[in-house]
Design a protein around this motif. Structure first.
Motif, short mmCIF file in Angstrom:
data_model
loop_
_atom_site.label_atom_id
_atom_site.label_comp_id
_atom_site.label_asym_id
_atom_site.label_seq_id
_atom_site.Cartn_x
_atom_site.Cartn_y
_atom_site.Cartn_z
N SER A 1 -48.29 41.00 88.18
CA SER A 1 -48.16 39.80 87.35
C SER A 1 -47.31 40.08 86.11
CB SER A 1 -49.54 39.29 86.94
OG SER A 1 -50.19 40.21 86.08
N THR B 1 -43.85 38.25 85.07
CA THR B 1 -43.62 37.66 83.76
C THR B 1 -42.30 38.15 83.16
OG1 THR B 1 -46.01 37.66 83.42
CG2 THR B 1 -44.64 37.27 81.48
N THR C 1 -39.59 36.32 84.84
CA THR C 1 -39.57 34.92 84.41
C THR C 1 -38.86 34.77 83.07
OG1 THR C 1 -41.66 34.48 85.56
CG2 THR C 1 -41.01 32.91 83.84
N ILE D 1 -48.66 36.50 80.95
CA ILE D 1 -47.84 35.33 81.25
C ILE D 1 -48.42 34.07 80.61
CG2 ILE D 1 -49.05 34.80 83.41
CD1 ILE D 1 -46.26 34.06 84.56
N GLU E 1 -47.07 34.75 76.73
CA GLU E 1 -45.66 35.06 76.47
C GLU E 1 -44.73 33.91 76.84
OE1 GLU E 1 -44.92 37.69 74.84
OE2 GLU E 1 -46.85 38.68 74.99
N VAL E 2 -44.97 33.31 78.01
CA VAL E 2 -44.09 32.22 78.46
C VAL E 2 -44.18 30.99 77.55
CG1 VAL E 2 -43.64 30.60 80.35
CG2 VAL E 2 -44.01 33.02 80.84
#
Length: 256
Positions: free
Chosen positions: A62, A66, A69, A89, A92-93
């Motif tokens: 994961s 991330t 991404t 994720i 952070e996203v």
């Protein structure tokens, strides 16, 4: 050369990774020596290390997802540095997206940041939001542990209840994300839809199957591998479904 992936950025990333590895080895060696002092067998220690390593594989995937991404907008190095230290994720996203939206990047993470101002803003937002746990733990953890310890001493069953509640809450968060979680509208397959629910159902079914096999056949090593294997199998199944199902069905999202 792109400033986001310059030699300077890679040097910082390398230093951070080496520090994290050195810190991990330091505590691993000290913990091993202390365990031997109090009489824990080598076999038990090896089993514990192996089990911990296996359980770290799935979260690591994961983390890589991330990084990939975020790499389209921020390059590969900054997400690599951030997630090497602390991050997920789920934070952070949204943090990077919020910073980009504030600066007028309407395309979300699919839009590459080309200005140093935008890059530094996203870096600061992502970093500052993750500092609080590092501040709270050294100053408040001891008091929190004492309070929990007093509650446990009064009622020993309370410890099991809290542990179960924390685990159920964690699992519920993942389940709700797969069923009703809203993803990035600019990233196909990031929201809740056919693929996310398929991954959830398949991983649960495989996990239950492994548990039954381990129980009936008494295969002890399967207990440690059941969770990461179920996640890998679910990921593989979802990739297969994405390729064999019609696109309008496979990529259907009701929360994307």
């Amino acid at each position: 050369m792109d400033f986001k992936e310059s030699t300077f950025m890679y040097a910082i990333g390398g230093i951070v990774v080496l520090f994290v590895i050195a810190q991990s080895l330091f505590f691993l060696i000290r913990a091993w020596k202390q365990a031997k002092k109090i009489g824990i067998s080598t076999e038990t220690l090896k089993a514990t290390v192996t089990q911990s390593a296996l359980f770290s594989v799935a979260p690591a995937i994961s983390i890589v997802a991330t990084v990939l991404t975020l790499s389209g907008a921020l390059g590969i190095v900054l997400p690599w540095i951030r997630l090497t230290v602390i991050g997920a994720i789920s934070y952070e996203v949204p943090a990077a997206e919020s910073a980009m939206e504030a600066l007028g990047y309407s395309g979300g993470l699919s839009t590459e940041i080309t200005s140093p101002l935008g890059f530094s803003t996203a870096a600061w937002v992502m970093t500052l939001g993750s500092i609080m746990p590092l501040v709270i733990v050294p100053f408040a953890l001891k008091k929190i542990q004492k309070s929990i310890g007093k509650a446990v001493d009064k009622n020993t069953a309370w410890a099991d209840t809290m542990s179960a509640a924390a685990f159920i809450g964690l699992i519920s968060a993942f389940i709700s994300r797969a069923i009703v979680g809203r993803g990035d509208v600019a990233v196909l397959g990031d929201g809740a839809g056919i693929l996310s629910v398929s991954a959830l159902v398949i991983s649960m079914a495989v996990m239950l199957l492994f548990m039954q096999i381990e129980k009936k056949k008494e295969i002890k090593w399967l207990q440690s591998l059941a969770m990461p294997l179920s996640m890998f199998i679910a990921m593989g199944a979802v990739m297969l479904l994405a390729n064999i199902l019609p696109a309008d069905i496979a990529w259907l999202e009701w929360r994307g």
